[in-house]
Design a protein around this motif. Sequence first.
Motif, mmCIF file in Angstrom:
data_model
loop_
_atom_site.group_PDB
_atom_site.id
_atom_site.type_symbol
_atom_site.label_atom_id
_atom_site.label_comp_id
_atom_site.label_asym_id
_atom_site.label_seq_id
_atom_site.Cartn_x
_atom_site.Cartn_y
_atom_site.Cartn_z
ATOM 1 N N THR A 91 47.950 135.510 -12.140
ATOM 2 C CA THR A 91 49.110 135.323 -11.265
ATOM 3 C C THR A 91 50.379 135.700 -12.014
ATOM 4 N N PRO A 149 47.383 141.150 -2.054
ATOM 5 C CA PRO A 149 48.723 140.636 -1.792
ATOM 6 C C PRO A 149 48.950 140.368 -0.313
ATOM 7 N N GLU A 204 58.673 141.268 -5.851
ATOM 8 C CA GLU A 204 57.231 141.516 -5.935
ATOM 9 C C GLU A 204 56.896 142.991 -5.711
ATOM 10 N N PHE A 215 50.572 132.082 -3.796
ATOM 11 C CA PHE A 215 49.127 132.283 -3.710
ATOM 12 C C PHE A 215 48.522 131.192 -2.833
ATOM 13 N N VAL A 242 43.443 140.950 -6.803
ATOM 14 C CA VAL A 242 44.450 140.211 -6.050
ATOM 15 C C VAL A 242 44.718 140.979 -4.763
ATOM 16 N N LEU A 244 53.305 138.760 -9.150
ATOM 17 C CA LEU A 244 53.489 138.086 -7.859
ATOM 18 C C LEU A 244 53.840 136.621 -8.130
ATOM 19 N N HIS A 281 49.234 135.401 -0.959
ATOM 20 C CA HIS A 281 48.374 136.256 -1.775
ATOM 21 C C HIS A 281 47.034 135.555 -2.029
#
Lengths: 280, 280
Positions: free
Chosen positions: A144, A265, A272, A154, A263, A149, A185
């Motif tokens: 992370t 998004p 970001e 998340f 990941v 991000l 995310h």
Amino acid sequence: MTHHTRKSDKHYSLDDDGGWTMTNFESGLWLIGLGPGDLSAMTTASIEAAKSCNYRFLEGYTALLPSGEGAKLVEIVGEYELLMRPEVENPDQLLELASENAVALMIVGDPLQATTHVDLQLRAKAAGINCHVIHGISITTIVTGAVGLQSYRFGRQVTLAYPYGDYLATSPFELILDNLQRDLHSLVLLDLDPTGMGIDEQKPMSPAMAVDILRRSADKIGENIEQWKIVLCSDMGRPEQRIFYGTLDDVESINNGSIHCIVIPGRLDELEVEALARWN
Amino acid sequence: MTHHTRKSDKHYSLDDDGGWTMTNFESGLWLIGLGPGDLSAMTTASIEAAKSCNYRFLEGYTALLPSGEGAKLVEIVGEYELLMRPEVENPDQLLELASENAVALMIVGDPLQATTHVDLQLRAKAAGINCHVIHGISITTIVTGAVGLQSYRFGRQVTLAYPYGDYLATSPFELILDNLQRDLHSLVLLDLDPTGMGIDEQKPMSPAMAVDILRRSADKIGENIEQWKIVLCSDMGRPEQRIFYGTLDDVESINNGSIHCIVIPGRLDELEVEALARWN
């Protein structure tokens, strides 16, 4: 579990310049996080505790120590023995040993992130055996942070399991969609254990296999994901760490690296967008 | 930012028994995670990098080093200077210094978990200055592990901010409700900065204040939360770490400890019920 592990006959300290000395090292089970696998990410406390224990084991099925690091671990903390799933999930021998000795169970990443280790902790308690925890850096923190991000954006974490024969579970994919619908995310961890038994050699899932599972899951529930751009994170927390942001086709074609996670998004804010643009 | 920081005149190594030597230490900005504040949770890599830098700063407003640990940090890595929000968010001086020197910005927890540090990393890149990241253990890992709830069953992370005058934002409470509706746990971080400016001394939010904000938020949107049982986590990752699971009234009355966070459990599985029962 055999008992070939060498007994350490002394206690160490790291206090050349302001470190800590552990004396009267307590018997019991010491769950010790090693961090992501590059052993320079071990903490002073974890080195100290592992060195000081009378017996040392490495939990070898929820995560993987990179090749070469095993020998380094011996240099840092002393000899150890590998424990696979059956000996950790049926821990009578381990707990018996810990009832009279300081026993280290070293775990790649952070202990207690896996159900197995929480269960082990509770069993130790029920048996009246002290269980100590020394935390380590978890892959979750590294990914992370490193990708750029925002950690608080998340949603729930997801694990993609290997399909068994014809059966493909779509629930991990549905959790990703659920996060996306809420502009969050998703960190997607990839399975290490093709058999689901935790006894054979680990085989980290390839990017191609992960993309294939995402596509087949999407097909099965009628979603189109060909416009997705996702982040592939390879060998995170190790010197060879690499991050790539691209389409499913791009990610599918990546062959190098040994352990990966993904990941996906959600909606991106301005910072970001800029952070991800580095990984194209 | 003054330049009183002592220049280190040599590079260190920890390789008595298989450690790492950093030679040719690169100029640039080194974002170095210290872990949760008990400095035995610093990694070998973070100690090595901080020692090797020519200038050392501690970022002093997104998190707090416990009293007493500051002196220990000097012993471990050398002299450093405290930087508050304005000097980190307007980092021209810091980046200028890093253009010709190895500059450590030490951060309690893990770097890049806060927007500010990602922004700093991007600014360094734009200015053509190398920015290196050395990860540290994050509070998120410690709490989700130590409490015994499953890490993959946590939803989006929430921060409770201090109210400003009469204004109380209900959005953090709504995020908690959203997690609850999806049977997910919430990690609730508590604000350190009553002014929101990042320049005064930090004042970690008390359990009583956190419960008061939860209750006032619930009132404002017409929810009844008096049946809730929540987990209070105090001074996590430090020797004095304590976990308590109880009602809002119970938590409200807790006065000891210095830094707290809260977990609001969603639906519990059997193992989680057993894990939480330890903290009554």
